[in-house]
Design a protein around this motif. Structure first.
Motif, PDB file in Angstrom:
ATOM      1  N   ILE A  33       0.867  -1.179   0.000  1.00  0.00           N
ATOM      2  CA  ILE A  33       0.000   0.000   0.000  1.00  0.00           C
ATOM      3  C   ILE A  33       0.900   1.225   0.000  1.00  0.00           C
ATOM      4  O   ILE A  33       1.901   1.272   0.711  1.00  0.00           O
ATOM      5  CB  ILE A  33      -0.924   0.014   1.239  1.00  0.00           C
ATOM      6  CG1 ILE A  33      -1.891  -1.170   1.193  1.00  0.00           C
ATOM      7  CG2 ILE A  33      -1.710   1.325   1.319  1.00  0.00           C
ATOM      8  CD1 ILE A  33      -2.699  -1.349   2.462  1.00  0.00           C
ATOM      9  N   VAL A  34       0.569   2.212  -0.804  1.00  0.00           N
ATOM     10  CA  VAL A  34       1.338   3.456  -0.823  1.00  0.00           C
ATOM     11  C   VAL A  34       0.815   4.374   0.282  1.00  0.00           C
ATOM     12  O   VAL A  34      -0.371   4.683   0.336  1.00  0.00           O
ATOM     13  CB  VAL A  34       1.218   4.166  -2.188  1.00  0.00           C
ATOM     14  CG1 VAL A  34       1.925   5.520  -2.148  1.00  0.00           C
ATOM     15  CG2 VAL A  34       1.792   3.297  -3.297  1.00  0.00           C
ATOM     16  N   PHE A  35       1.703   4.791   1.165  1.00  0.00           N
ATOM     17  CA  PHE A  35       1.335   5.696   2.252  1.00  0.00           C
ATOM     18  C   PHE A  35       1.925   7.079   2.003  1.00  0.00           C
ATOM     19  O   PHE A  35       3.106   7.207   1.656  1.00  0.00           O
ATOM     20  CB  PHE A  35       1.859   5.179   3.593  1.00  0.00           C
ATOM     21  CG  PHE A  35       1.114   3.991   4.129  1.00  0.00           C
ATOM     22  CD1 PHE A  35       0.027   4.159   4.966  1.00  0.00           C
ATOM     23  CD2 PHE A  35       1.509   2.702   3.783  1.00  0.00           C
ATOM     24  CE1 PHE A  35      -0.663   3.064   5.457  1.00  0.00           C
ATOM     25  CE2 PHE A  35       0.829   1.601   4.284  1.00  0.00           C
ATOM     26  CZ  PHE A  35      -0.261   1.784   5.115  1.00  0.00           C
ATOM     27  N   ALA A  36       1.106   8.092   2.189  1.00  0.00           N
ATOM     28  CA  ALA A  36       1.576   9.478   2.148  1.00  0.00           C
ATOM     29  C   ALA A  36       1.293  10.092   3.513  1.00  0.00           C
ATOM     30  O   ALA A  36       0.138  10.185   3.939  1.00  0.00           O
ATOM     31  CB  ALA A  36       0.861  10.265   1.052  1.00  0.00           C
ATOM     32  N   VAL A  37       2.347  10.462   4.216  1.00  0.00           N
ATOM     33  CA  VAL A  37       2.209  11.092   5.532  1.00  0.00           C
ATOM     34  C   VAL A  37       2.122  12.605   5.330  1.00  0.00           C
ATOM     35  O   VAL A  37       3.008  13.209   4.720  1.00  0.00           O
ATOM     36  CB  VAL A  37       3.403  10.741   6.432  1.00  0.00           C
ATOM     37  CG1 VAL A  37       3.294  11.461   7.776  1.00  0.00           C
ATOM     38  CG2 VAL A  37       3.491   9.230   6.640  1.00  0.00           C
ATOM     39  N   CYS A  38       1.046  13.200   5.829  1.00  0.00           N
ATOM     40  CA  CYS A  38       0.843  14.642   5.706  1.00  0.00           C
ATOM     41  C   CYS A  38       1.044  15.312   7.055  1.00  0.00           C
ATOM     42  O   CYS A  38       0.248  15.107   7.976  1.00  0.00           O
ATOM     43  CB  CYS A  38      -0.554  14.949   5.190  1.00  0.00           C
ATOM     44  SG  CYS A  38      -0.880  14.324   3.535  1.00  0.00           S
ATOM     45  N   ALA A  39       2.114  16.095   7.156  1.00  0.00           N
ATOM     46  CA  ALA A  39       2.332  16.918   8.344  1.00  0.00           C
ATOM     47  C   ALA A  39       1.533  18.197   8.103  1.00  0.00           C
ATOM     48  O   ALA A  39       1.989  19.113   7.422  1.00  0.00           O
ATOM     49  CB  ALA A  39       3.819  17.214   8.511  1.00  0.00           C
ATOM     50  N   ASN A  40       0.337  18.247   8.638  1.00  0.00           N
ATOM     51  CA  ASN A  40      -0.617  19.280   8.266  1.00  0.00           C
ATOM     52  C   ASN A  40      -0.617  20.459   9.237  1.00  0.00           C
ATOM     53  O   ASN A  40      -0.564  20.281  10.448  1.00  0.00           O
ATOM     54  CB  ASN A  40      -2.026  18.678   8.193  1.00  0.00           C
ATOM     55  CG  ASN A  40      -3.011  19.599   7.513  1.00  0.00           C
ATOM     56  OD1 ASN A  40      -2.684  20.243   6.528  1.00  0.00           O
ATOM     57  ND2 ASN A  40      -4.211  19.664   8.034  1.00  0.00           N
ATOM     58  N   GLY A  60       9.498   3.753   4.699  1.00  0.00           N
ATOM     59  CA  GLY A  60       9.302   3.706   3.253  1.00  0.00           C
ATOM     60  C   GLY A  60       8.076   4.462   2.800  1.00  0.00           C
ATOM     61  O   GLY A  60       7.566   4.225   1.695  1.00  0.00           O
ATOM     62  N   PHE A  61       7.579   5.402   3.627  1.00  0.00           N
ATOM     63  CA  PHE A  61       6.393   6.186   3.294  1.00  0.00           C
ATOM     64  C   PHE A  61       6.803   7.526   2.683  1.00  0.00           C
ATOM     65  O   PHE A  61       7.875   8.064   2.983  1.00  0.00           O
ATOM     66  CB  PHE A  61       5.549   6.471   4.535  1.00  0.00           C
ATOM     67  CG  PHE A  61       4.994   5.250   5.225  1.00  0.00           C
ATOM     68  CD1 PHE A  61       5.055   3.995   4.632  1.00  0.00           C
ATOM     69  CD2 PHE A  61       4.400   5.349   6.480  1.00  0.00           C
ATOM     70  CE1 PHE A  61       4.537   2.870   5.267  1.00  0.00           C
ATOM     71  CE2 PHE A  61       3.890   4.237   7.127  1.00  0.00           C
ATOM     72  CZ  PHE A  61       3.949   2.986   6.521  1.00  0.00           C
ATOM     73  N   LEU A  62       5.930   8.073   1.853  1.00  0.00           N
ATOM     74  CA  LEU A  62       6.119   9.425   1.342  1.00  0.00           C
ATOM     75  C   LEU A  62       5.838  10.421   2.465  1.00  0.00           C
ATOM     76  O   LEU A  62       5.028  10.157   3.360  1.00  0.00           O
ATOM     77  CB  LEU A  62       5.157   9.686   0.177  1.00  0.00           C
ATOM     78  CG  LEU A  62       5.305   8.780  -1.048  1.00  0.00           C
ATOM     79  CD1 LEU A  62       4.089   8.921  -1.956  1.00  0.00           C
ATOM     80  CD2 LEU A  62       6.571   9.102  -1.813  1.00  0.00           C
ATOM     81  N   TYR A  63       6.489  11.575   2.416  1.00  0.00           N
ATOM     82  CA  TYR A  63       6.281  12.596   3.455  1.00  0.00           C
ATOM     83  C   TYR A  63       6.064  13.955   2.802  1.00  0.00           C
ATOM     84  O   TYR A  63       6.782  14.329   1.872  1.00  0.00           O
ATOM     85  CB  TYR A  63       7.482  12.667   4.387  1.00  0.00           C
ATOM     86  CG  TYR A  63       7.393  13.791   5.405  1.00  0.00           C
ATOM     87  CD1 TYR A  63       6.724  13.598   6.614  1.00  0.00           C
ATOM     88  CD2 TYR A  63       7.956  15.038   5.145  1.00  0.00           C
ATOM     89  CE1 TYR A  63       6.625  14.628   7.536  1.00  0.00           C
ATOM     90  CE2 TYR A  63       7.853  16.071   6.071  1.00  0.00           C
ATOM     91  CZ  TYR A  63       7.189  15.865   7.255  1.00  0.00           C
ATOM     92  OH  TYR A  63       7.079  16.883   8.158  1.00  0.00           O
ATOM     93  N   PHE A  64       5.066  14.686   3.317  1.00  0.00           N
ATOM     94  CA  PHE A  64       4.752  16.000   2.773  1.00  0.00           C
ATOM     95  C   PHE A  64       4.368  16.970   3.885  1.00  0.00           C
ATOM     96  O   PHE A  64       3.756  16.583   4.883  1.00  0.00           O
ATOM     97  CB  PHE A  64       3.577  15.914   1.785  1.00  0.00           C
ATOM     98  CG  PHE A  64       3.817  14.984   0.635  1.00  0.00           C
ATOM     99  CD1 PHE A  64       4.443  15.427  -0.519  1.00  0.00           C
ATOM    100  CD2 PHE A  64       3.429  13.660   0.715  1.00  0.00           C
ATOM    101  CE1 PHE A  64       4.676  14.565  -1.572  1.00  0.00           C
ATOM    102  CE2 PHE A  64       3.656  12.788  -0.336  1.00  0.00           C
ATOM    103  CZ  PHE A  64       4.283  13.246  -1.484  1.00  0.00           C
ATOM    104  N   SER A 101      -4.154  27.177   3.502  1.00  0.00           N
ATOM    105  CA  SER A 101      -3.594  27.884   2.346  1.00  0.00           C
ATOM    106  C   SER A 101      -3.512  27.023   1.097  1.00  0.00           C
ATOM    107  O   SER A 101      -3.381  27.528  -0.012  1.00  0.00           O
ATOM    108  CB  SER A 101      -2.197  28.415   2.690  1.00  0.00           C
ATOM    109  OG  SER A 101      -1.272  27.342   2.787  1.00  0.00           O
ATOM    110  N   GLY A 102      -3.555  25.719   1.264  1.00  0.00           N
ATOM    111  CA  GLY A 102      -3.401  24.812   0.129  1.00  0.00           C
ATOM    112  C   GLY A 102      -1.956  24.462  -0.148  1.00  0.00           C
ATOM    113  O   GLY A 102      -1.658  23.697  -1.066  1.00  0.00           O
ATOM    114  N   GLU A 103      -1.050  24.973   0.667  1.00  0.00           N
ATOM    115  CA  GLU A 103       0.384  24.741   0.492  1.00  0.00           C
ATOM    116  C   GLU A 103       0.712  23.248   0.471  1.00  0.00           C
ATOM    117  O   GLU A 103       0.354  22.506   1.365  1.00  0.00           O
ATOM    118  CB  GLU A 103       1.143  25.415   1.642  1.00  0.00           C
ATOM    119  CG  GLU A 103       2.618  25.088   1.725  1.00  0.00           C
ATOM    120  CD  GLU A 103       3.230  25.485   3.059  1.00  0.00           C
ATOM    121  OE1 GLU A 103       4.387  25.102   3.299  1.00  0.00           O
ATOM    122  OE2 GLU A 103       2.545  26.155   3.857  1.00  0.00           O
ATOM    123  N   GLY A 104       1.376  22.809  -0.591  1.00  0.00           N
ATOM    124  CA  GLY A 104       1.878  21.443  -0.691  1.00  0.00           C
ATOM    125  C   GLY A 104       0.855  20.381  -1.047  1.00  0.00           C
ATOM    126  O   GLY A 104       1.221  19.226  -1.269  1.00  0.00           O
TER     127      GLY A 104
END
Length: 278
Positions: free
Chosen positions: A127-134, A162-166, A172-175
Motif C-alpha cells: 500500500i502506498v502511504f503518504a504522511v501529511c504533516a498538516n 518507506g512512506f512518502l512525506y509531505f 492555504s493549500g500549500e503542498g
C-alpha cells in the motif's frame, strides 16, 4: 492486429484505485481532500460522521485515474464503521496536525489498526502511504513556536518506513497539489507493478540503527542518557560512547532526517560531561 488494437484500448482505460484517509479527529483530513478536489477550504470544523465518500478523476502521465476516496472519521467512536473500509486499498493518507503532538504519536496506532483489519489477507507493504504533516491554522504556518512536531521528526518517522512525506496546509493549500500528484503517481507505479510497491519507490538512504538512535537522542532526559552511559562513567567511557555515535550520525555519512541536530546534541553532551569528570 486486433490483439494489438485491443491492448491499446485497454491501456487507455481509466485506472480505478481506492484511497483512504487515516488520522485522529480534527487534524484536517477532510480539509485536505476538499482543498484538492473542490479547491476550497472549510474554516469551520465539521466532524466526519463515520465515512465520507467521494469520487474524482485525475490525469497522471497521460493516464486517467478514477479515485474512490474514503475519508474515515478519526474519533474512536466510529471504529465499528470504518473497520470494513481498510480492505482492497491501494493508497492511504496518514494525517497529523503539527501543532498536536498526540496526533503524531497516534500514527503507530493507526497503522496497527489497519494491520489488524487487513488480517492475513492483506499486506500493508503493498500500500502506498503518504504522511501529511498538516498545518491546520495559519498561525502555525507563520510562527514556529506553535509547531510541536518539527519536520525532521515527521520525515524520519515516514521515510524510515518507506512512506512518502509531505508538509501541507489545509488552509492555504500549500503542498497539497504536489502531495496528491506524487501520491497518485506512486499508486500508479504500484498498480503497474502487479499490485506490489516498487522496491525503488522511496530511497531511504539510512539504516534502522541510525533512525532509532536519532529518536533515542531526541527523547533523552539528560547528557548521560544521550550518550548511553551510566552516571559516573569515566572519561574513556564517555569518549568511547561519543566516538561510536559520531561515526553513526555524522552528517557527512548519515542522510537520516534530524541527523545533524542529533550529532550536535551528542557533541554538546560529551562536552558537558567531560567538564565535570576529572
Amino acid at each position: 492486429m486486433e490483439t494489438n488494437l485491443q491492448k491499446r484500448k485497454e491501456s487507455r482505460k481509466a485506472l480505478r484505485i481506492k484511497v483512504i484517509s487515516m488520522g485522529n479527529a480534527e487534524v484536517g483530513k477532510s480539509c485536505i481532500i476538499k482543498r484538492y478536489c473542490e479547491k476550497r477550504f472549510v474554516p469551520k470544523y465539521q466532524a466526519t460522521i463515520g465515512i465520507d465518500y467521494g469520487v474524482t478523476k485525475v490525469q497522471i502521465r497521460d493516464r486517467e485515474i478514477k479515485v474512490n476516496i474514503f475519508d474515515m472519521a478519526g474519533h474512536p467512536f466510529f471504529y465499528e464503521v470504518r473497520n470494513e473500509f481498510y480492505k482492497d486499498t491501494q493508497g492511504a493518507l496518514l494525517v497529523y496536525d503539527v501543532g498536536l503532538k498526540e496526533s503524531f504519536d497516534a500514527l503507530d496506532s493507526w497503522l496497527a489498526e489497519m494491520k489488524q483489519e487487513l488480517g492475513s489477507h492483506g499486506n500493508i507493504e503493498n500500500i502506498v502511504f503518504a504522511v501529511c504533516a498538516n498545518k491546520v491554522l495559519s498561525l502555525q504556518i507563520d510562527c514556529s513556536m506553535h509547531r510541536l512536531v518539527d519536520e525532521s521528526e515527521g520525515r524520519l518517522w515516514a521515510e524510515s518506513r518507506g512512506f512518502l512525506y509531505f508538509e501541507t496546509s489545509a488552509q492555504s493549500g500549500e503542498g497539497i497539489n504536489e502531495m496528491f500528484q506524487t501520491f497518485y503517481s506512486a499508486i500508479m507505479d504500484l498498480c503497474e507493478n502487479g499490485g506490489k510497491r516498487p522496491v525503488s519507490a522511496i530511497n531511504i538512504g539510512f539504516t534502522k540503527e541510525q533512525a532509532d538512535t536519532i529518536r533515542r537522542i531526541r527523547n533523552s532526559k539528560d547528557s548521560w542518557d544521550m550518550l548511553g552511559v551510566k552516571p559516573g562513567a569515566t572519561r574513556d567511557e564517555v569518549n568511547k560512547a561519543y566516538r561510536k555515535l559520531a561515526v553513526l550520525l555524522h552528517p557527512d555519512k548519515c542522510l537520516a532526517p534530524g541527523s545533524e541536530d542529533a550529532f550536535k546534541a551528542v557533541v554538546n553532551a560529551r562536552t558537558a560531561l567531560l567538564k565535570n569528570i576529572k
